[in-house]
Design a protein around this motif. Sequence first.
Motif, PDB file in Angstrom:
ATOM      1  N   ALA A   1       3.866   9.002   2.645  1.00 44.15           N
ATOM      2  CA  ALA A   1       3.074   8.108   3.147  1.00 44.15           C
ATOM      3  C   ALA A   1       1.299   8.950   2.884  1.00 44.15           C
ATOM      4  N   GLU A   2       1.370  10.356   3.099  1.00 44.36           N
ATOM      5  CA  GLU A   2       0.402  11.000   3.228  1.00 44.36           C
ATOM      6  C   GLU A   2      -0.233  11.702   1.755  1.00 44.36           C
ATOM      7  N   VAL A   3       0.733  11.979   1.129  1.00 41.50           N
ATOM      8  CA  VAL A   3       0.455  12.487  -0.351  1.00 41.50           C
ATOM      9  C   VAL A   3       0.660  11.821  -1.504  1.00 41.50           C
ATOM     10  N   GLY A   4       1.482  10.798  -1.315  1.00 44.16           N
ATOM     11  CA  GLY A   4       2.047  10.146  -2.707  1.00 44.16           C
ATOM     12  C   GLY A   4       3.324  10.450  -3.180  1.00 44.16           C
ATOM     13  N   ILE A   5       3.882   9.700  -4.009  1.00 48.10           N
ATOM     14  CA  ILE A   5       4.991  10.109  -4.753  1.00 48.10           C
ATOM     15  C   ILE A   5       4.795  11.414  -5.418  1.00 48.10           C
ATOM     16  N   GLU A   6       3.870  11.254  -6.462  1.00 49.50           N
ATOM     17  CA  GLU A   6       3.815  12.373  -7.411  1.00 49.50           C
ATOM     18  C   GLU A   6       3.660  13.899  -6.783  1.00 49.50           C
ATOM     19  N   ARG A   7       3.097  13.882  -5.628  1.00 45.85           N
ATOM     20  CA  ARG A   7       3.128  15.371  -5.113  1.00 45.85           C
ATOM     21  C   ARG A   7       4.125  15.708  -4.205  1.00 45.85           C
ATOM     22  N   LEU A   8       5.260  14.716  -4.030  1.00 50.45           N
ATOM     23  CA  LEU A   8       6.332  15.146  -3.046  1.00 50.45           C
ATOM     24  C   LEU A   8       7.203  16.144  -3.534  1.00 50.45           C
ATOM     25  N   THR A   9       7.519  17.118  -2.842  1.00 48.72           N
ATOM     26  CA  THR A   9       8.212  18.157  -3.372  1.00 48.72           C
ATOM     27  C   THR A   9       9.595  18.366  -2.217  1.00 48.72           C
ATOM     28  N   THR A  10      10.534  18.956  -2.570  1.00 49.50           N
ATOM     29  CA  THR A  10      11.831  19.126  -1.797  1.00 49.50           C
ATOM     30  C   THR A  10      11.354  20.251  -0.599  1.00 49.50           C
ATOM     31  N   ALA A  11      10.405  21.005  -1.120  1.00 48.33           N
ATOM     32  CA  ALA A  11       9.927  21.866  -0.150  1.00 48.33           C
ATOM     33  C   ALA A  11       9.265  21.249   1.092  1.00 48.33           C
ATOM     34  N   MET A  12       8.401  20.233   0.670  1.00 49.05           N
ATOM     35  CA  MET A  12       7.567  19.573   1.916  1.00 49.05           C
ATOM     36  C   MET A  12       8.661  18.669   2.594  1.00 49.05           C
ATOM     37  N   VAL A  13       9.605  18.154   1.968  1.00 52.97           N
ATOM     38  CA  VAL A  13      10.711  17.564   2.892  1.00 52.97           C
ATOM     39  C   VAL A  13      11.332  18.363   3.871  1.00 52.97           C
TER      40      VAL A  13
ATOM     41  N   ARG B   1      -1.094  -4.396  -3.140  1.00 54.04           N
ATOM     42  CA  ARG B   1      -2.762  -4.484  -3.404  1.00 54.04           C
ATOM     43  C   ARG B   1      -3.314  -4.528  -1.945  1.00 54.04           C
ATOM     44  N   ALA B   2      -2.601  -5.468  -1.127  1.00 53.00           N
ATOM     45  CA  ALA B   2      -2.874  -5.813   0.470  1.00 53.00           C
ATOM     46  C   ALA B   2      -3.070  -4.552   1.343  1.00 53.00           C
ATOM     47  N   PHE B   3      -2.225  -3.786   1.064  1.00 49.73           N
ATOM     48  CA  PHE B   3      -2.151  -2.500   2.020  1.00 49.73           C
ATOM     49  C   PHE B   3      -2.612  -1.327   1.542  1.00 49.73           C
ATOM     50  N   LEU B   4      -3.220  -1.309   0.415  1.00 56.82           N
ATOM     51  CA  LEU B   4      -3.993  -0.048  -0.164  1.00 56.82           C
ATOM     52  C   LEU B   4      -5.113   0.263   0.610  1.00 56.82           C
ATOM     53  N   GLY B   5      -4.939   1.289   1.385  1.00 60.47           N
ATOM     54  CA  GLY B   5      -6.142   1.594   2.270  1.00 60.47           C
ATOM     55  C   GLY B   5      -6.495   0.921   3.390  1.00 60.47           C
ATOM     56  N   ALA B   6      -5.314  -0.037   3.806  1.00 55.29           N
ATOM     57  CA  ALA B   6      -5.431  -0.915   4.992  1.00 55.29           C
ATOM     58  C   ALA B   6      -4.049  -0.906   5.670  1.00 55.29           C
ATOM     59  N   PRO B   7      -3.945  -0.128   6.601  1.00 53.51           N
ATOM     60  CA  PRO B   7      -2.613  -0.147   6.957  1.00 53.51           C
ATOM     61  C   PRO B   7      -1.926  -1.241   7.805  1.00 53.51           C
ATOM     62  N   GLU B   8      -2.915  -2.107   8.243  1.00 53.28           N
ATOM     63  CA  GLU B   8      -2.344  -3.370   8.583  1.00 53.28           C
ATOM     64  C   GLU B   8      -2.527  -4.476   7.665  1.00 53.28           C
ATOM     65  N   GLY B   9      -2.940  -4.315   6.489  1.00 58.61           N
ATOM     66  CA  GLY B   9      -2.917  -5.151   5.454  1.00 58.61           C
ATOM     67  C   GLY B   9      -4.179  -5.996   5.562  1.00 58.61           C
ATOM     68  N   ASP B  10      -4.502  -6.494   4.352  1.00 61.51           N
ATOM     69  CA  ASP B  10      -5.821  -7.207   4.122  1.00 61.51           C
ATOM     70  C   ASP B  10      -5.248  -8.673   4.120  1.00 61.51           C
ATOM     71  N   GLU B  11      -5.572  -9.356   5.199  1.00 58.65           N
ATOM     72  CA  GLU B  11      -5.064 -10.719   5.507  1.00 58.65           C
ATOM     73  C   GLU B  11      -5.665 -11.453   4.405  1.00 58.65           C
ATOM     74  N   ALA B  12      -6.484 -11.620   3.745  1.00 60.01           N
ATOM     75  CA  ALA B  12      -7.071 -12.513   2.648  1.00 60.01           C
ATOM     76  C   ALA B  12      -5.995 -12.163   1.458  1.00 60.01           C
ATOM     77  N   ALA B  13      -5.754 -10.837   1.198  1.00 58.92           N
ATOM     78  CA  ALA B  13      -4.929 -10.629   0.090  1.00 58.92           C
ATOM     79  C   ALA B  13      -3.166 -10.990   0.366  1.00 58.92           C
ATOM     80  N   ILE B  14      -2.937 -11.060   1.496  1.00 60.76           N
ATOM     81  CA  ILE B  14      -1.541 -11.569   1.816  1.00 60.76           C
ATOM     82  C   ILE B  14      -1.579 -12.839   1.914  1.00 60.76           C
ATOM     83  N   ALA B  15      -2.433 -13.606   2.259  1.00 61.99           N
ATOM     84  CA  ALA B  15      -2.555 -15.066   2.005  1.00 61.99           C
ATOM     85  C   ALA B  15      -2.492 -15.375   0.519  1.00 61.99           C
ATOM     86  N   ALA B  16      -3.219 -14.723  -0.216  1.00 58.75           N
ATOM     87  CA  ALA B  16      -3.169 -14.757  -1.749  1.00 58.75           C
ATOM     88  C   ALA B  16      -2.029 -14.658  -2.333  1.00 58.75           C
ATOM     89  N   ALA B  17      -1.058 -13.576  -1.793  1.00 63.13           N
ATOM     90  CA  ALA B  17       0.024 -13.591  -2.371  1.00 63.13           C
ATOM     91  C   ALA B  17       0.928 -14.752  -2.266  1.00 63.13           C
TER      92      ALA B  17
END
Length: 214
Positions: free
Chosen positions: A42-54, A183-199
């Motif tokens: 959630a903080e750094v993304g999939i690509e940067r995850l390492t077992t050491a971080m876990v 798309r609705a939750f990128l940069g919006a933890p609670e979600g973009d309601e308009a994008a959710i409705a569009a989905a």
Amino acid sequence: MSFNDLINGALTSTGQVRNEPVQARSSERIGALLDAASAVVAEVGIERLTTAMVAERAGASIGTVYRYFPDRIAVLSAMSLRGFERFLRLGVENLERVHPTTLDGVFDCLIDASVQLHRTEPGYTSIRLSDQIALPDVAEGTAAARVAEPLAAIVAEEFGIDDEGLAARLDIALTIADALLVRAFLGAPEGDEAAIAAARGVVSTYLAGSTVSA
């Protein structure tokens, strides 16, 4: 069939965990490692995850991580499978509670489940139904496809839809909803309601030819 059959029909055992948790302590340890991995993703993304971080986030040794997960891909796979299972179980809870009488209603219940997980499950927005991480050896290719076949059988029985192509359309509808909700939750933890409705609207339009009342 019942909506609860979705769980048995869609879940799969992939052996992503190196040692199967036969004791509660092992199960709890795996859960803690996956919680830590989810927080890191959630903080750094999939690509940067390492077992050491876990290991660092979980307060565990790197050896403990490797005891259950041979590499970072196994960690991501287990994360994805756990999110998939939670989506299924929450979606089924919604379906059993609401008892929808239209295909739109079915998808509203599933979208509600996904929205809740995007809001409450760390890392869920990064690893979702359209990913192939969890099920790389499954012929259908994605978790969404794995949901579609049992869902089509249930919908056909519940609503009297006789359509050989229904499972394929449900697969596409799930994938559409998944992509738009991300798309609705990128940069919006609670979600973009308009994008959710569009989905919801896009999925409803796509499935219009299959939507019938019970």
